[in-house]
Every structure is written in structure tokens, then in C-alpha cells.
Design a protein around this motif. Structure first.
Motif, PDB file in Angstrom:
ATOM      1  N   ASP A   1      25.443  32.853  41.507  1.00  0.00           N
ATOM      2  CA  ASP A   1      24.797  31.641  42.010  1.00  0.00           C
ATOM      3  C   ASP A   1      23.284  31.675  41.794  1.00  0.00           C
ATOM      4  O   ASP A   1      22.536  30.968  42.467  1.00  0.00           O
ATOM      5  CB  ASP A   1      25.122  31.445  43.491  1.00  0.00           C
TER       6      ASP A   1
ATOM      7  N   ALA B   1      30.287  38.572  33.995  1.00  0.00           N
ATOM      8  CA  ALA B   1      30.488  38.010  35.327  1.00  0.00           C
ATOM      9  C   ALA B   1      31.993  37.862  35.508  1.00  0.00           C
ATOM     10  O   ALA B   1      32.578  36.843  35.180  1.00  0.00           O
ATOM     11  CB  ALA B   1      29.766  36.672  35.446  1.00  0.00           C
TER      12      ALA B   1
ATOM     13  N   THR C   1      29.316  37.368  29.445  1.00  0.00           N
ATOM     14  CA  THR C   1      30.637  36.743  29.381  1.00  0.00           C
ATOM     15  C   THR C   1      31.191  36.480  30.779  1.00  0.00           C
ATOM     16  O   THR C   1      30.690  37.005  31.774  1.00  0.00           O
ATOM     17  CB  THR C   1      31.626  37.673  28.660  1.00  0.00           C
ATOM     18  N   THR C   2      32.237  35.671  30.821  1.00  0.00           N
ATOM     19  CA  THR C   2      32.975  35.496  32.062  1.00  0.00           C
ATOM     20  C   THR C   2      34.453  35.417  31.722  1.00  0.00           C
ATOM     21  O   THR C   2      34.846  35.634  30.579  1.00  0.00           O
ATOM     22  CB  THR C   2      32.483  34.264  32.843  1.00  0.00           C
ATOM     23  N   THR C   3      35.262  35.150  32.731  1.00  0.00           N
ATOM     24  CA  THR C   3      36.716  35.093  32.522  1.00  0.00           C
ATOM     25  C   THR C   3      37.202  33.657  32.668  1.00  0.00           C
ATOM     26  O   THR C   3      36.502  32.795  33.222  1.00  0.00           O
ATOM     27  CB  THR C   3      37.446  35.952  33.569  1.00  0.00           C
TER      28      THR C   3
ATOM     29  N   ALA D   1      39.504  32.613  34.665  1.00  0.00           N
ATOM     30  CA  ALA D   1      39.676  32.274  36.079  1.00  0.00           C
ATOM     31  C   ALA D   1      38.333  31.955  36.734  1.00  0.00           C
ATOM     32  O   ALA D   1      38.249  31.059  37.592  1.00  0.00           O
ATOM     33  CB  ALA D   1      40.368  33.428  36.810  1.00  0.00           C
ATOM     34  N   GLU D   2      37.289  32.660  36.354  1.00  0.00           N
ATOM     35  CA  GLU D   2      35.966  32.343  36.890  1.00  0.00           C
ATOM     36  C   GLU D   2      35.477  31.000  36.360  1.00  0.00           C
ATOM     37  O   GLU D   2      34.849  30.230  37.090  1.00  0.00           O
ATOM     38  CB  GLU D   2      34.963  33.454  36.535  1.00  0.00           C
TER      39      GLU D   2
ATOM     40  N   ARG E   1      37.354  28.479  35.591  1.00  0.00           N
ATOM     41  CA  ARG E   1      38.094  27.465  36.345  1.00  0.00           C
ATOM     42  C   ARG E   1      37.507  27.302  37.741  1.00  0.00           C
ATOM     43  O   ARG E   1      37.413  26.197  38.263  1.00  0.00           O
ATOM     44  CB  ARG E   1      39.571  27.849  36.461  1.00  0.00           C
TER      45      ARG E   1
ATOM     46  N   ARG F   1      34.371  28.116  38.877  1.00  0.00           N
ATOM     47  CA  ARG F   1      32.934  27.946  39.117  1.00  0.00           C
ATOM     48  C   ARG F   1      32.201  26.999  38.181  1.00  0.00           C
ATOM     49  O   ARG F   1      31.092  26.537  38.526  1.00  0.00           O
ATOM     50  CB  ARG F   1      32.235  29.309  38.971  1.00  0.00           C
TER      51      ARG F   1
ATOM     52  N   ARG G   1      34.423  27.232  43.707  1.00  0.00           N
ATOM     53  CA  ARG G   1      33.718  28.390  44.261  1.00  0.00           C
ATOM     54  C   ARG G   1      32.267  28.349  43.826  1.00  0.00           C
ATOM     55  O   ARG G   1      31.924  27.776  42.795  1.00  0.00           O
ATOM     56  CB  ARG G   1      34.340  29.697  43.764  1.00  0.00           C
ATOM     57  N   GLY G   2      31.406  29.016  44.595  1.00  0.00           N
ATOM     58  CA  GLY G   2      30.018  29.159  44.184  1.00  0.00           C
ATOM     59  C   GLY G   2      29.208  27.902  44.400  1.00  0.00           C
ATOM     60  O   GLY G   2      29.654  26.937  45.015  1.00  0.00           O
TER      61      GLY G   2
ATOM     62  N   TYR H   1      26.444  26.525  36.361  1.00  0.00           N
ATOM     63  CA  TYR H   1      27.289  27.612  35.853  1.00  0.00           C
ATOM     64  C   TYR H   1      27.986  27.052  34.623  1.00  0.00           C
ATOM     65  O   TYR H   1      29.021  26.392  34.716  1.00  0.00           O
ATOM     66  CB  TYR H   1      28.308  28.026  36.919  1.00  0.00           C
TER      67      TYR H   1
ATOM     68  N   PHE I   1      27.671  31.523  30.669  1.00  0.00           N
ATOM     69  CA  PHE I   1      28.428  32.660  30.152  1.00  0.00           C
ATOM     70  C   PHE I   1      29.306  32.251  28.983  1.00  0.00           C
ATOM     71  O   PHE I   1      29.784  31.119  28.934  1.00  0.00           O
ATOM     72  CB  PHE I   1      29.305  33.269  31.256  1.00  0.00           C
TER      73      PHE I   1
ATOM     74  N   ARG J   1      45.677  34.721  30.745  1.00  0.00           N
ATOM     75  CA  ARG J   1      45.058  34.000  31.865  1.00  0.00           C
ATOM     76  C   ARG J   1      44.273  34.943  32.751  1.00  0.00           C
ATOM     77  O   ARG J   1      43.304  34.552  33.388  1.00  0.00           O
ATOM     78  CB  ARG J   1      46.124  33.280  32.685  1.00  0.00           C
ATOM     79  N   ARG J   2      44.714  36.175  32.847  1.00  0.00           N
ATOM     80  CA  ARG J   2      44.008  37.147  33.666  1.00  0.00           C
ATOM     81  C   ARG J   2      42.942  37.890  32.878  1.00  0.00           C
ATOM     82  O   ARG J   2      42.103  38.575  33.457  1.00  0.00           O
ATOM     83  CB  ARG J   2      45.002  38.157  34.263  1.00  0.00           C
TER      84      ARG J   2
END
Lengths: 547, 373
Positions: free
Chosen positions: A188, A332, B77-79, B81-82, B84, B86, B113-114, B179, B211, B318-319
Motif C-alpha cells: 500500500d 509482492a 512481480t506479483t501473483t 491472486a494478488e 485479483r 488488489r 484488499r489493500g 496498484y 508489478f 492460479r496459485r
């Protein structure tokens, strides 16, 4: 088979033993010489330890040897993990890691940062480290499910059940928290975060998360206390973070990871980030003396190229501009993720030299070596293969003085190292590297040589060059079998992965399954680490909770 | 029947013996494909070490676009799920993300989230075909290609391009997002495009959070990369010809090696579906296949399909992790139940069996396992 390790100087501080004598082994365990079962029997095998030091096998509590971020570090820095014939590399394969630990007389090693979302890969990797018993600590404290429970003021039992479920599902040996809430805050936009800062989206302080986890670990009787990576790692004034966190534990058991990286007192209290730092080792040693509930490991700095690996993505991001070479990764991830920042500790560099001095000072000021465990936070402070040299410096004031003289004088000016006369004894070395870490992990079957102990034993040739002595053990036994002779592996045994036996609550499992399905489109079963993932091998060994 | 030699059905034992003989007699063997459960991939690395083979996953080219960029400059990077949970802004680069199914998932939800929670999610497309069913803002890519366009966006974000520019609005949106997530396929934008993207993402993090999110390959490449890293300290294209692992993405490209005549035997491992390379017809090959016909290679051995015939550790898209998949749960590449194959052994078992039959004389000596003093 009855084995006698004969005529060595046997050092076991847990039995106040430091004298020439024998160690007897049968069926992989140490037996008493007075045991009637062996009284009149001749040994089937005798290992001559004349002129040698006999200690329990070394136990590592904090070394990044497996997991997604260790993999990423290898991919970021292919040159660091490269294999050369005859030169095993601590940054290289699991095979090399096992070999290098075993060669030094270590027989157990714990990976402290296993995120539950990546538990299976971490466990698969740990299982590929030969020779040693291994274990992983389950990381919590930035995951949305836990933070929701805490935000919604659910009961302590619910938090306990969620922690139990994560430990059981990931087959961990204990629980770790890394800058509680910090990774979430980073996502955040935050770049600074302290114990009483709020995780923005949850209205929860880092302290509240820490409290929840400390209580859960106590309620579950996890043998290893909560393993804590505090906020503000590496910053001038980080000593305040460690001390505040210690006081926040309010007497509950707590372990501080890589304390050297927090032993930095701000020189200019009004402008902590610009005024540089001086050693806070005396302050931390004094706090340790006052808090018998606390333990720490060092995170000693070693000169040379390394990669820093941490799930503290806020601090890794903040430290990115110090990357050397100038490339770095921040992922992240689903809770913490991870950050990889390559770093070169320069032996002519004032900052690196001061860090180096502070780590040694912290060990030398220790009120209780069993509670100040030797680590380099591999590879963050440098590779674990530096342990022999570090032990040498702790044991030899003259060698230490020569070492300090070779570095910029700020290291001596801003630390108290030069004035310390203490030289570690072999018993204290055993506390620092054997009995201390074994007790800390709650592994009563190792770290000592009393009857009943697992026959994990290191035999070193007693020589004045302690670096050479500890670098290549004369003999190493794992579960009674000789695995190393004169520094070379002679038997490629595979060891076990230690996992805590914890009952998971069925209601929490159902609830978590629903949560995971909605978040990942995949339920709890995909997060498991079943025996079937390791075909034809018995990988896991159960460790019981405290009673 | 689950084993064949030269297209003729044989007992499995005979095929395994022939496979071992082929690999043991080779001077430059390769073990390729590696589209399989991690236990089989691990066994393949163990076998490669024993016979001095090199390795190359089916996922190689796309994987190395990402790995090359990573080793050059790192990444943020991110995933999925993140993303989706954030992301308030998603930028899809090129056509591949539109074929992945991920964009439909992202378009169907808003951040939960976030700090972006409660805000709408905006989808942007640069150089993609778009999708009439998914609301998005499209930015065309110029003739110079995606990598060059990403460079332009990076220049705009950093304020290095002063004049009005068609992508200025895209750059402004990225800077204003809370984000942002950039979805890309490394195989499509290449190593240069990926490196430029990683630079763009890092620049944006000076002012906000952004990301990169690489689309995984469908051939277990990201799981193979992990097994390779812990088995050798390096990425997957390694060779054990000298008895220790050497990493060289160019040298150990199996297709290149086949074309230049550097390999004289191969083992193709694909317990999950993967396209067979053309060279399998010219290089004497043992194929371990989850869906064999019998004539794909000189020696063919049927193996169980992981996640279908038995539970297995597999890459979970997905994970974005190696995850446990129970028997009968395999989604991707699900095949009709075949009673003939249902009893087929796991590939890891066959690989271990082959390894035990490699005569010690042809196994590469391991310099680290020296004798007792």
C-alpha cells in the motif's frame, strides 16, 4: 552395533563435561559407558579420537537453504551459484549445502522462512539436501486471513487454530513472523514501518499482530518460541525496534533473528538516518541478560559478495539502491513474497567493517552463549561456510586484533570490540553452535552427548588453527553412521525433515478451505505436503509439542 | 500395452533395458521435455547427472526470455491472486494475455484488499486484439513492436518524452494507479521486451506500486526451473557432460543441439501433454509419454498422468506455485480415461529403473564423492 569413540576430549557443556574420555553409541543413540547393556561388551567398532575434540553435531537455526526466494537468488545471480569441480558452493545446489554443513560437523539445519503458500516446493527442496536433518519455519504475519481474524477481533482460540492449521499443513517445525504487517504496508505504498505503525488496510499495528502470534505459539506449546524478524532491519536506530519488540513480548518466549542487523545505535538521535550508527551490542547484551525469555541469533557479517534474501519486502525495496551488482528482485507475493538484493560486504568499507565488528562484539558480550546462536543469516550476512573463521576469532584475541587492524578504524572506534579480552572456550563454542540452538528448537535429542541423545557427533582434530579445525571435521557421525572422514563425505545419507505434530481444528480447516477457494480458486488440499509427494522415501520425522 | 520399440509392442522391462542401453552408449545425451510432475523432473535431473546428459524443458524459449531478463536486471512481480485482490489498473501487453483466461477473471472483479479496495478496476490493452466482452481501453502498438512500445511508455513515465504522444495517457494512468499490474507473456515480448518492462515497473515504484505478472507456460516450466535451481544451483538448461552442472541457455537448447548434431541420444519426458519436437524423429530417442501411441520415438514407454492416475506435485497456474494435486484432479490437458494406461507406472519409477541399469562404467564419475582416507 556398538561403537566407541575413544580417547578424545569430550566437550558437552550440558553435562559440564570437558575431559578426555569415550563416547559410546548403539543403534544410532549415545549410551552410557556404565549402561549394564554394554558393560562387558567389546565395541564392534572403535573410532580413535586421540588428539581430537568430540562434540555433538552442530545445529543451525537460521539459514536460507530452501524455498522460492533461494531459488530466485540463484536465478538472479547465476554467477554466484555456479558449480566448479571440487569446489562445492554454499550458494549452489542443495547437494552442496548439505555437503558443506556436514563437512563442518553440522548435522541439523533449519530454513527459517517457509511461506505456507509455497510450503510444498520448500519441503521438496529441503528433502534434496543430503546428510542433514532439516526443518522449516512457517511464516505468518502478513497474510490476509490472519490479519482479517485479528482485525475482526476474533478470539485468541481462532488465531491459535489458524496458526496450528498452517503449521500442520506446511509440516513446519515452528513459526516465524517477518516484520509483521510490513509487507502488506509496502504493497500500500509504505517504505517505513515500525512496531506501532498501522497496517493501513486493516487498522492493525504490527504490535497487535506480534501479540496474536506470540499467544498462539504459547497456546500451542510449540517447542521453538516465535521466531521474530523485527522492523527496521539494518537502519541506524534499529536497536530501538529490537528492544521495543522484546518488551512487547512481556515475558513470553521470543527469538530474535539476526540481531546484529539491529545492533545499530543512531549516532544522531534527531536525524537517525543520516548520522550513521555505532554499536548497540552492549545495550542488546544487557537486555538479553534481563530477559531470560529471549534468545537471539547473530547474523554475523562476512566479507565478500553475497545475495540478501528476505521476505521483508519493505526493507528489501528500501535497500534496493545499495544492490551490488545493480540488479534486484521484489516479489509482492500472496503474503510476504520476497526480495533479493545482491550485496558486497567490502573489507575496506567502513560500514561493512563496523557491521562485522558488531556481530563479534555481540557474541563476546553475551551473558549466556546458549542464548546467542551463531548464524550469518546465510546468505544475508554471508555464507555459513564462514563459521570456522568466526569461531576462530571468538576463541583468539590476538587473531581478532589482527583482523580488526586490517579494516577501517571506524570499526574499532564505533564498537567496543577492540577492548574485549574474552576468548571463547570450547564449551562456550558448543553452547553457541550445539546446545543453544538445539534447546532453542526444542530438540531434546540433539545438541548434547548425554545418554539417549541421537548419535550426531563431530570429531575435530585439536589444532591451534581453529579455522582449519572447524572447517573440515576429522569424523562426522549422523545417527551413528560415519558420513564424513577428514572433511570428505564418505556416505551420502539423506537425513529427515523434522515437522511438529500439531492437531489442526476441523472447523478451522473447513473455514480456511472456503477462504482459499475464493482467493486462489484452489482449496486447502493444494496447500498440503503429503508423504506421497516424496515417493519411496520416508522424509518426515515427527517432533512433539511441549507438554 | 504400455511400451514399444520401433513401433512394436514389447514388455516394459525390455523397453526400459533398451532405454538404459541407448543412454549409456551415448556420448552426448539430452533429457528434454520435462513436462511432468516434480518427482519425475527430479528423477530426470538425477539421471542426467548419472549419465552426463544435458537438460532442456519444453518450456525453454519462453522461460528463458524471462530468466534472461531477470538475470540482467531483476524484476518486481506479483501473483495472479494478488492482482485479483488488489489491482485497480491492469495493463495487458500483446495478444497472449487475452487468450489466457486471466483477464476475464480480473475484469469480473474489483480490488477487495489493500488501499485500492472499493475502487473500480480499469483494464488497458497495449497491442492486443482486445475482447468485445471485456471492457477495456485499447492502445495500438506501432510497427516497431511491443518491446519498443514498452520502451516508449517507460520514457513517458519518466518524463523523458516531452512532445504529445499517443501513449501519454497510458503512462499517466500507470503513474496514477494505486496498484497497477502489467500482464505479459515472456515468450511473446522476448527477453528485451521483458527487461524493458521490468525497468518500467521499477521506475513506477518510485511513485506508486506497480508489478509485472508473467503468464506461466503450460509445460511445467516454472516448476522445472525450481527443481533445476535446487538440483544444480542454476536454471534448467544445464549439461552434466563434464560431471558437474554447467548452465548455458544457448548451448543446451535441445533443438539447437539436435540441429548441429551435438546429441546422439535423447530422453523425452512428457507425462503431461507437450508438443513433440521435430528432432525426436532424427535423434534416437526414448519417449516417456502420458498419452503414447507407440510410434513417436525409437523407444516409447507409457507413464501415468500425474494429477489423474495419482496425486502429484505440479505447477498450479492460479496459485503460481508447485502445489499438490490429488488423483483425478488434473484440469489442464485432461484426457479421456484410458483403461489401458490406467496401470502405467509413474515416470519417476521408470527413470529410476533406467538409472539403476546404467552400467557404472558409463556413469559419469562424481568428483565430490571421493573415497575414504
Amino acid at each position: 552395533m556398538l561403537t566407541r569413540i575413544a580417547g578424545g576430549r569430550v566437550v558437552d557443556p550440558t553435562a559440564s563435561r570437558d575431559a578426555i574420555g569415550d563416547v559410546w553409541i548403539e543403534d544410532g543413540r549415545i549410551v552410557a559407558q556404565s549402561d549394564p547393556a554394554i558393560a562387558d561388551r567389546a565395541p564392534d567398532r572403535t573410532i580413535d579420537a586421540t588428539g581430537c575434540i568430540v562434540m555433538a553435531g552442530g545445529v543451525e537455526v537460521h539459514s536460507h537453504i530452501a524455498g522460492g526466494n533461494v531459488v530466485l537468488a540463484r536465478l538472479l545471480l547465476p554467477e554466484l551459484g555456479v558449480s566448479e569441480p571440487g569446489a562445492p558452493n554454499p550458494h549452489g545446489s542443495g547437494h552442496d549445502v548439505g555437503l558443506l554443513y556436514a563437512r563442518m560437523g553440522y548435522t541439523t539445519a533449519v530454513e527459517p522462512a517457509m511461506p505456507p503458500v509455497n510450503a510444498l516446493a520448500t519441503q521438496l527442496e529441503l528433502a534434496e539436501i543430503p546428510l542433514l536433518d532439516r526443518g522449516g519455519l512457517c511464516v505468518m504475519g502478513n497474510d490476509d486471513q490472519l490479519l482479517q481474524l485479528l482485525r475482526d477481533r476474533e478470539s485468541a482460540d481462532a488465531v491459535r487454530d489458524l496458526v496450528a492449521l498452517n503449521v500442520a499443513t506446511s509440516r513446519a517445525l515452528g513459526v516465524k513472523v517477518i516484520n509483521a504487517g510490513g509487507a502488506d504496508a509496502f504493497k500500500d505504498g509504505a517504505i517505513r514501518f515500525s512496531l506501532d505503525d498501522e497496517v493501513p488496510a486493516y487498522g492493525l499495528t504490527s504490535r497487535a499482530i506480534l501479540n496474536g502470534l506470540l499467544d498462539a505459539v504459547e497456546a500451542l506449546n510449540v517447542p521453538h518460541p516465535l521466531h521474530v524478524h523485527c522492523s527496521n532491519l539494518g537502519l541506524p536506530g534499529a536497536d530501538d525496534s529490537l528492544i521495543e519488540t522484546l518488551e512487547a513480548a512481556e515475558g513470553r518466549r521470543i527469538h530474535f533473528a539476526h540481531a546484529q542487523f539491529y545492533a545499530y545505535a543512531a549516532v544522531d538521535k534527531d536525524n537517525p538516518l543520516t548520522g550513521g550508527f555505532a554499536s548497540a551490542a552492549p545495550r542488546i547484551a544487557e537486555a538479553l541478560a534481563r530477559h531470560p525469555n529471549a534468545t537471539l541469533d547473530i547474523g554475523q557479517v562476512v566479507f565478500g559478495q553475497t545475495a540478501t534474501i528476505s521476505l521483508d519486502i519493505l526493507r528489501q525495496f528500501s535497500g534496493r539502491k545499495a544492490a551490488s551488482p545493480k540488479k534486484w528482485i521484489v516479489n509482492a507475493g500472496d503474503a510476504e513474497g520476497g526480495g533479493i538484493v545482491p550485496f558486497r560486504y567490502r573489507d575496506r568499507g567502513p560500514t561493512s567493517s563496523l557491521q562485522f565488528a558488531i556481530g563479534l562484539e555481540l557474541m563476546l558480550l553475551s551473558p549466556d552463549p546458549e542464548r546467542t546462536i551463531l548464524t550469518t543469516d546465510h546468505p544475508n550476512g554471508g555464507p555459513f561456510t564462514a563459521y570456522p573463521r568466526i569461531l576462530h576469532l571468538l576463541m583468539d584475541k590476538e587473531a581478532r586484533d589482527r583482523e580488526v587492524a586490517a579494516h577501517p578504524k571506524v570499526a574499532a572506534e564505533r564498537s567496543g570490540l577492540a577492548a574485549i579480552e574474552r576468548e571463547y572456550t570450547l564449551s562456550e563454542v558448543a553452547q553457541l553452535t550445539r546446545s543453544g540452538p538445539a534447546k532453542l528448537l526444542g530438540l531434546t535429542d540433539r545438541g548434547h552427548l548425554r545418554p539417549g541423545a541421537r548419535a550426531d557427533i563431530a570429531v575435530y582434530r585439536d589444532q591451534p588453527d581453529r579455522t582449519a579445525m572447524f572447517a573440515r571435521a576429522h569424523r562426522v557421525l549422523k545417527d551413528g553412521a560415519v558420513i564424513v572422514e577428514d572433511g570428505e563425505v564418505v556416505s551420502w545419507t539423506r537425513g529427515h525433515t523434522l515437522s511438529l505434530t500439531v492437531e489442526a481444528d476441523a472447523g478451522m480447516a473447513r473455514r480456511t478451505d472456503t477462504y482459499l477457494q475464493s482467493r486462489f480458486g484452489a482449496g486447502l488440499s493444494t496447500f498440503t505436503v503429503p508423504d506421497a509427494a516424496f515417493p519411496d522415501r520416508e522424509v518426515f520425522e515427527a517432533v512433539a509439542c511441549r507438554t | 500395452m504400455t511400451a514399444w520399440i520401433d513401433g512394436q509392442a514389447v514388455e516394459r522391462d525390455e523397453a526400459v533395458a533398451a532405454a538404459a542401453a541407448l543412454l549409456a552408449g551415448a556420448r552426448g545425451p539430452v533429457i528434454a521435455g520435462l513436462c511432468a510432475e516434480t518427482a519425475a523432473v527430479q528423477a530426470a535431473f538425477d539421471l542426467a547427472r548419472a549419465v552426463g546428459a544435458s537438460l532442456d524443458p519444453a518450456a525453454g524459449p519462453g522461460l528463458y526470455a524471462d530468466l534472461g531478463a531477470l538475470a540482467s536486471g531483476g524484476a518486481m512481480t506479483t501473483t495472479a491472486a494478488e492482482a485479483r485482490g488488489r489491482a485497480d489498473l491492469v495493463l495487458a501487453l500483446g495478444p497472449a494475455p487475452w487468450a489466457s483466461g486471466l483477464l476475464a477473471d480480473l475484469a469480473a472483479e474489483a480490488p477487495a484488499r489493500g488501499r485500492a479496495a472499493g475502487q473500480p478496476r480499469t483494464l488497458l490493452a497495449l497491442g492486443g486484439p482486445g475482447d468485445g466482452g471485456i471492457q477495456h481501453v485499447a492502445y495500438p502498438a506501432g510497427e516497431a513492436g511491443l518491446a519498443a512500445e514498452i520502451g516508449l511508455v517507460r520514457g513517458l513515465v519518466a518524463g523523458r518524452i516531452a512532445d504529445p504522444h499517443p501513449l501519454a495517457d497510458l503512462a499517466a494512468r500507470l503513474r496514477a494507479a494505486l496498484y497497477a499490474v502489467v500482464v505479459y507473456d515472456p515468450a511473446e515480448i522476448g527477453a528485451l521486451g521483458t527487461e524493458m518492462l521490468n525497468g518500467l515497473v521499477k521506475d513506477l515504484n518510485e511513485v506508486t506500486r506497480c508489478f509485472a505478472l508473467p503468464l506461466g507456460d503450460p509445460h511445467q516450466g516454472r516448476a522445472v526451473t525450481q527443481v533445476a535451481a535446487w538440483s544444480t544451483g542454476q536454471g534448467p538448461r544445464v549439461g552434466f557432460g563434464r560431471g558437474y552442472p554447467e548452465h548455458d541457455p544457448w548451448r543446451f537448447d535441445a533443438a539447437r543441439q539436435a540441429e548441429s548434431g551435438e546429441i546422439d541420444a535423447a530422453l523425452w519426458l512428457a507425462s503431461l501433454p507437450a508438443p513433440l519436437p521435430a528432432w525426436i524423429r532424427t535423434v534416437p530417442t526414448v519417449a516417456l509419454l502420458g498419452a503414447p501411441k507407440g510410434d513417436e520415438a525409437r523407444v516409447v514407454i507409457g507413464v501415468g498422468v500425474p494429477g489423474e492416475a495419482f496425486g502429484a506435485a505440479l505447477w498450479h497456474p492460479r496459485r503460481a506455485a508447485i502445489a499438490w494435486q490429488e488423483a483425478g484432479s488434473q484440469e489442464a490437458g485432461s484426457q479421456e480415461a484410458d483403461p489401458i494406461r490406467s496401470g502405467a507406472p509413474a515416470a519417476a519409477v521408470i527413470l529410476a529403473d533406467i538409472q539403476t541399469r546404467i552400467p557404472a562404467a558409463s556413469a559419469v564419475s562424481q568428483p565430490e564423492s571421493s573415497a575414504s582416507c
